[in-house]
Structure formats: structure tokens, C-alpha cells
Design an enzyme around this catalytic site. Structure first.
Site, PDB file in Angstrom:
ATOM      1  N   GLN A  67       1.939  -6.030  -3.280  1.00 12.78           N
ATOM      2  CA  GLN A  67       2.233  -6.248  -1.854  1.00 12.78           C
ATOM      3  C   GLN A  67       3.540  -5.310  -1.412  1.00 12.78           C
ATOM      4  OE1 GLN A  67       1.223  -9.661  -3.314  1.00 12.78           O
ATOM      5  NE2 GLN A  67      -0.828  -8.694  -2.843  1.00 12.78           N
ATOM      6  N   ALA A  76      -7.647  -0.711  -0.147  1.00 14.38           N
ATOM      7  CA  ALA A  76      -8.179  -0.428  -1.373  1.00 14.38           C
ATOM      8  C   ALA A  76      -9.062  -1.855  -1.688  1.00 14.38           C
ATOM      9  CB  ALA A  76      -7.141  -0.078  -2.463  1.00 14.38           C
ATOM     10  N   ASP A 118       0.718  -1.205   0.038  1.00  8.24           N
ATOM     11  CA  ASP A 118      -0.022   0.144  -0.223  1.00  8.24           C
ATOM     12  C   ASP A 118       0.855   1.314   0.053  1.00  8.24           C
ATOM     13  OD1 ASP A 118      -2.273  -1.849   0.403  1.00  8.24           O
ATOM     14  OD2 ASP A 118      -1.955  -1.682   2.503  1.00  8.24           O
ATOM     15  N   LYS A 124       2.359   2.421  -5.068  1.00  5.79           N
ATOM     16  CA  LYS A 124       2.668   1.666  -6.238  1.00  5.79           C
ATOM     17  C   LYS A 124       2.034   2.156  -7.458  1.00  5.79           C
ATOM     18  CE  LYS A 124       2.735  -2.371  -4.224  1.00  5.79           C
ATOM     19  NZ  LYS A 124       2.303  -1.927  -3.124  1.00  5.79           N
ATOM     20  N   THR A 144     -10.036  -4.415   0.625  1.00  5.78           N
ATOM     21  CA  THR A 144     -11.158  -4.770   1.537  1.00  5.78           C
ATOM     22  C   THR A 144     -11.462  -3.638   2.399  1.00  5.78           C
ATOM     23  OG1 THR A 144      -9.241  -4.954   2.994  1.00  5.78           O
ATOM     24  CG2 THR A 144      -9.750  -6.860   1.753  1.00  5.78           C
ATOM     25  N   GLY A 180      -4.454  -4.005  -4.373  1.00  2.10           N
ATOM     26  CA  GLY A 180      -5.466  -2.963  -4.783  1.00  2.10           C
ATOM     27  C   GLY A 180      -4.711  -2.026  -4.968  1.00  2.10           C
ATOM     28  N   HIS A 181      -4.340  -1.337  -6.336  1.00  2.15           N
ATOM     29  CA  HIS A 181      -3.805  -0.355  -6.723  1.00  2.15           C
ATOM     30  C   HIS A 181      -4.677   0.744  -7.094  1.00  2.15           C
ATOM     31  CE1 HIS A 181      -0.011  -2.800  -7.874  1.00  2.15           C
ATOM     32  NE2 HIS A 181      -0.343  -2.822  -6.607  1.00  2.15           N
TER      33      HIS A 181
HETATM   34  P1  GDP Z   1      -0.556   0.573  -3.949  1.00  3.68           P
HETATM   35  O1  GDP Z   1      -1.241  -0.756  -3.567  1.00  3.68           O
HETATM   36  O2  GDP Z   1       0.931   0.336  -3.154  1.00  3.68           O
HETATM   37  O3  GDP Z   1      -0.612   1.097  -5.122  1.00  3.68           O
HETATM   38  O4  GDP Z   1      -1.046   1.425  -2.709  1.00  3.68           O
HETATM   39  P2  GDP Z   1      -2.542   1.812  -2.534  1.00  3.68           P
HETATM   40  O5  GDP Z   1      -3.260   2.190  -3.750  1.00  3.68           O
HETATM   41  O6  GDP Z   1      -3.295   0.872  -1.675  1.00  3.68           O
HETATM   42  O7  GDP Z   1      -2.479   3.041  -1.786  1.00  3.68           O
HETATM   43  C1  GDP Z   1      -1.946   4.247  -1.956  1.00  3.68           C
HETATM   44  C2  GDP Z   1      -3.197   5.168  -1.806  1.00  3.68           C
HETATM   45  O8  GDP Z   1      -2.501   6.529  -1.619  1.00  3.68           O
HETATM   46  C3  GDP Z   1      -4.161   5.536  -3.041  1.00  3.68           C
HETATM   47  O9  GDP Z   1      -5.201   5.828  -2.526  1.00  3.68           O
HETATM   48  C4  GDP Z   1      -3.180   6.533  -3.860  1.00  3.68           C
HETATM   49  O10 GDP Z   1      -4.225   7.468  -4.577  1.00  3.68           O
HETATM   50  C5  GDP Z   1      -2.712   7.332  -2.597  1.00  3.68           C
HETATM   51  N1  GDP Z   1      -1.657   8.273  -2.742  1.00  3.68           N
HETATM   52  C6  GDP Z   1      -0.394   7.966  -3.599  1.00  3.68           C
HETATM   53  N2  GDP Z   1       0.471   8.778  -3.514  1.00  3.68           N
HETATM   54  C7  GDP Z   1       0.006   9.692  -2.674  1.00  3.68           C
HETATM   55  C8  GDP Z   1       0.353  10.806  -2.186  1.00  3.68           C
HETATM   56  O11 GDP Z   1       1.569  11.160  -2.442  1.00  3.68           O
HETATM   57  N3  GDP Z   1      -0.367  11.533  -1.401  1.00  3.68           N
HETATM   58  C9  GDP Z   1      -1.683  11.200  -0.921  1.00  3.68           C
HETATM   59  N4  GDP Z   1      -2.107  11.961  -0.136  1.00  3.68           N
HETATM   60  N5  GDP Z   1      -1.964  10.136  -1.401  1.00  3.68           N
HETATM   61  C10 GDP Z   1      -1.299   9.322  -2.227  1.00  3.68           C
END
Ligand code: GDP
Length: 432
Positions: free
Chosen positions: A222, A297, A12, A15, A299, A39-40
């Protein structure tokens, strides 16, 4: 120049956003492990996309997305995602390929996931109950069913026999005969015509593309601390999200991975069970969760939050060979009066500067913190490094020092535009 982008904490890290941002410099984006438990979340001009299985590169026209042999595929989840993308005006036609060697997640895997978590009681892993773990168990147990196996049309061939045996095992474990192998096979037969056009030898496809001068981004799901081998076992996922997974999960050699970018938040989060040394179970942790919208994202589960842990990043730098960091969610720390960085662990009389392999020892570790002042002006939406408040720059510099890896990218918001790519960094080479 091929680049591997992966999570350097407990997942999370953001990425999805970083992959999405870098994709215009690549022609191929390939997922190498995990399933639709990932969940991206990506925001493009205010529009929200949540991708679980399909690489985030799909949001860019002209980019081919690949799902490697190291991924486990639930065809229903895959098609649901394809349909969702279509509804948002994004076509996957000719742009999405799935390895014939990827293992399938079947209905009994989902049930066995729930059963195994229930059996563990208070030692539960905190899985997403989507059948990912049991599908990998079948793969390693050499009884799994692969995407390419669905081409077998015979009534008494290897596919039918494997399903029959696996359903019999499920019925034995569940203590009932509720699942019929015939219906599992029937469902697979219905699915195959839709899946077949996507099936490819992904290893060969990548090799051919690389020989033609195309650039590939390898997308990890992950995070390093959730890696089956290098994570906080057993509170981990069932695959290798670390850089080595890109090779085994796609069928490429290590020399094809030219650089590795570790995505880290400016603080730490973790979903599910297991040790988290910098966890804050107080109002500061609550504030991080609310400001960072730290809810899963996939769950919706609240994430556990804490300060940045440089022991974790140093470890991730070692096991992945990180060239640089993408530091995300800096803006979430806006308004904090002081910010802490964990530089080592105190464990009994010992000070540990490296991640202990023993889980009980890690659970007993107490963070050793350095305290830095917060910043007076917001970083949210800042797109130039020099426009960050001086205290935020000092925080980043200190994170780089204690992590031993430069922060080539700094993210200051969820939107693509809210990003700083530092001109003097290695990342500027990747984007040429
Ligand atoms: P992933 O699985 O690594 O892609 O991460 P997730 O999507 O689960 O969580 C990242 C969350 O943080 C998402 O809702 C993104 O839109 C948000 N996000 C990513 N970069 C930033 C940032 O620099 N600032 C903020 N406030 N939110 C961010």
C-alpha cells in the site's frame, strides 16, 4: 546496508518494479504488513507477474523471501500464488518463510469484510473485501489465530476453541448459522502440512542473516497515505505501511533499517474512497488513467488520477524519514503540453504547506499549482538521465525541490530495463 522500500503516496506507485529492480543487491526481501490486497505487477522481459502476498524478490533465484508477523496470511491465497509462480517456472522451495506470529485470514473474515462495507453504505472504505481488515481487528482484539497456532492438533485445544468462538461471533453478526466451525478447522488441518515447512521465527532468521553480513530489503505494501495511523483515516488500510511498520512487522530494531526509499509516481492516483486533493475528474484525469493503465492489479478497479502532490511527498518524507525517491511512470506524462505540480493547499483563507490531520479539512483543500511545460520527445524507455528531454529533467528537478527529497531512481517504463539509476545519488551506494 538494509533498505526499506515503501509507497509514498496512496499505493500502486510501482513498488513491485522497484523492489524487483533492486533485489539483486540483497539476499533477503521481507514483507512487513498488509495481506493479499496488495498487487505488485512486475514485468520481466515482457513476462507479467502479479504478486499479492509473496515479496517480488521471489522472481530472483537465490533470494530468500520472508512474510513477517505484521502480515495477515490467507493460506489459500498464499498457495494459489505459490502454484502460479511454479507454473511460471519459479520455485519457492527453501526460499519462502512465513512468520509463526503472522495472523491468519479465515473464511469468516472475508464475509465480515463484505458485511462491514455494506453496513457503511455511502461511507464505505472501498476495501478489497478479502478479509484483511477483519483479520487485523481480531489481532488487535486478541482473538486472532496465528500461523503457529495451527500446530495444535488437539480436538479441544486453544485452536479449536478460538475457531469455535470466532465462528459463533460470525454467525451472530451475519444473523445465520451458515458457517460451521468444524469445516473451518477441517480446512486448517488439511492446509497445515503444506504450510508447516514454511513456518519460521522470521525475526530470528533476519537477525542471524544480518549478523552473517547479508543484506535485507524491507518491502512495504500500500502507501503512506493509506497507513492506519498516518494515512487519511478512516479511508486507509488496516496496517502500518510506513517505515516504522518494518520494525514491528518483522521484529527488528530501527537501527537495522539503514535507508528508506519512497516510491512515487510522477503524478498521483488513489483507489477507493477518501479525499484526493489533486484529483482530476475531467479529460486530463481520464488521459492519465488511460496512459498509465490505472486499473487496480488486485481488483481491476479504475484508479482516481491527478497531478503530483508535493504536500503528500513532503509528509511521506517526514513520517518515513525518506532518503530518496524512486520516481515512476514519468513516461505517462509524455505528450502532455503542460504539467502541474501541487505545492500547497488552499483551505478557506489559509494556505497549508503541510498535510492537515483533519480529514474534513483535507477534503475542503484546493491545490495550489505550479505549471511546467511538457516535453517534446518521449521519455518512454530512456535509461540515461542525460538522454531525457530537458523539460523532463526540469520537471524532475522541480519535484525534488518541492518534495525536499532527491529522486535517485527514475522509471520510464514497466520493464526492469526501463530505469534510470542516477550515478550521483544515494541509490548508487545501496547497489554496491
Ligand atoms: P505497486 O503495487 O506499487 O507495485 O504498483 P502496481 O503494480 O499496482 O502498479 C504499478 C503499475 O505500473 C504496474 O503495472 C507496473 O508494471 C507499472 N509501472 C511501474 N513503473 C512504470 C513506469 O515507469 N512506467 C510505466 N508506464 N509503467 C510502470
Amino acid at each position: 546496508m538494509n533498505l526499506c522500500v515503501l509507497g509514498a503516496q496512496w499505493g500502486d506507485e510501482g513498488k513491485g518494479k522497484i523492489v524487483d529492480l533492486l533485489t539483486p543487491s540483497f539476499q533477503l526481501v521481507a514483507r512487513y504488513q498488509g495481506g493479499h490486497n496488495a498487487g505488485h505487477t512486475v514485468f520481466v522481459r515482457g513476462k507479467k507477474f502479479v504478486l499479492h502476498l509473496i515479496p517480488s524478490g521471489i522472481l530472483h533465484e537465490g533470494v530468500t523471501c520472508l512474510i513477517g508477523n505484521g502480515v495477515v496470511v490467507d493460506p489459500h491465497a498464499l498457495f494459489a500464488e505459490v502454484d502460479e509462480l511454479k507454473a511460471l517456472g519459479i520455485s519457492i522451495t527453501g526460499r519462502l518463510l512465513v512468520s509463526d506470529k503472522a495472523h491468519l485470514i479465515l473464511p469468516y473474515h472475508r464475509e465480515l469484510d463484505v458485511l462491514s462495507e455494506a453496513r457503511r453504505g455511502d461511507r464505505k472504505i472501498g476495501t478489497t473485501s478479502r478479509g484483511i481488515g477483519p483479520a487485523y481487528e481480531d489481532k488487535i482484539g486478541r482473538r486472532g489465530i496465528r500461523v503457529g497456532d495451527l500446530a495444535d492438533k488437539s480436538d479441544n485445544g486453544p485452536l479449536v476453541n478460538a475457531v469455535r468462538e470466532n465462528v459463533a461471533t460470525r454467525n451472530r453478526l451475519m444473523g445465520n448459522n451458515d458457517m460451521k466451525w468444524e469445516s473451518v478447522v477441517a480446512d486448517l488441518r488439511v492446509m497445515w502440512p503444506r504450510l508447516q515447512p514454511l513456518v519460521a521465527d522470521v525475526s530470528l532468521y533476519i537477525d542471524t542473516a544480518m549478523k552473517a553480513g547479508k543484506r535485507v530489503m524491507f518491502e512495504g505494501a500500500q502507501g503512506t497515505l493509506l497507513d492506519i495511523d498516518h494515512g487519511t483515516y478512516p479511508f486507509v488500510t488496516s496496517s502500518n505501511g510506513t517505515a516504522g511498520g518494518a520494525c514491528t512487522g518483522l521484529g527488528i530494531g530501527p537501527r537495522s533499517v539503514h535507508a528508506v526509499l519512497g516510491v512515487v509516481k510522477a503524478y498521483t492516483t488513489r483507489v477507493g474512497e477518501g479525499p484526493l486533493p489533486t484529483e482530476l475528474v475531467d479529460t486530463v484525469g481520464e488521459r492519465l488513467r488511460e496512459s498509465g493503465n490505472e486499473y487496480g492489479a488486485s481488483t481491476g478497479r479504475p484508479r482516481r488520477c491527478g497531478w503530483y502532490d508535493a504536500v503528500v511527498t513532503r509528509y511521506a518524507a517526514r513520517v518515513n524519514g525518506l532518503d530518496a525517491l524512486a520516481l515512476t511512470k514519468l513516461d505517462v506524462l509524455d505528450g502532455f503540453e503542460e504539467i502541474k505540480i501541487c505545492t500547497a493547499y488552499r483551505c478557506g483563507n489559509e494556505t497549508l504547506t503541510e498535510m492537515p490531520g483533519d480529514l474534513a479539512q483535507l477534503a475542503a483543500c484546493v491545490p495550489v499549482y505550479e505549471t511546467m511545460p511538457g516535453w517534446d520527445a518521449p521519455t518512454a524507455g530512456v535509461t540515461r538521465y542525460e538522454n531525457l528531454p530537458a523539460a523532463a529533467r526540469a520537471y524532475i528537478r522541480r519535484l525534488e525541490e518541492v518534495s525536499g527529497v532527491p529522486a535517485a531512481i527514475v522509471s520510464t517504463g514497466s520493464d526492469r530495463e526501463h530505469t534510470i539509476i542516477r550515478n550521483d545519488s544515494v541509490a548508487s551506494n545501496w547497489l554496491k
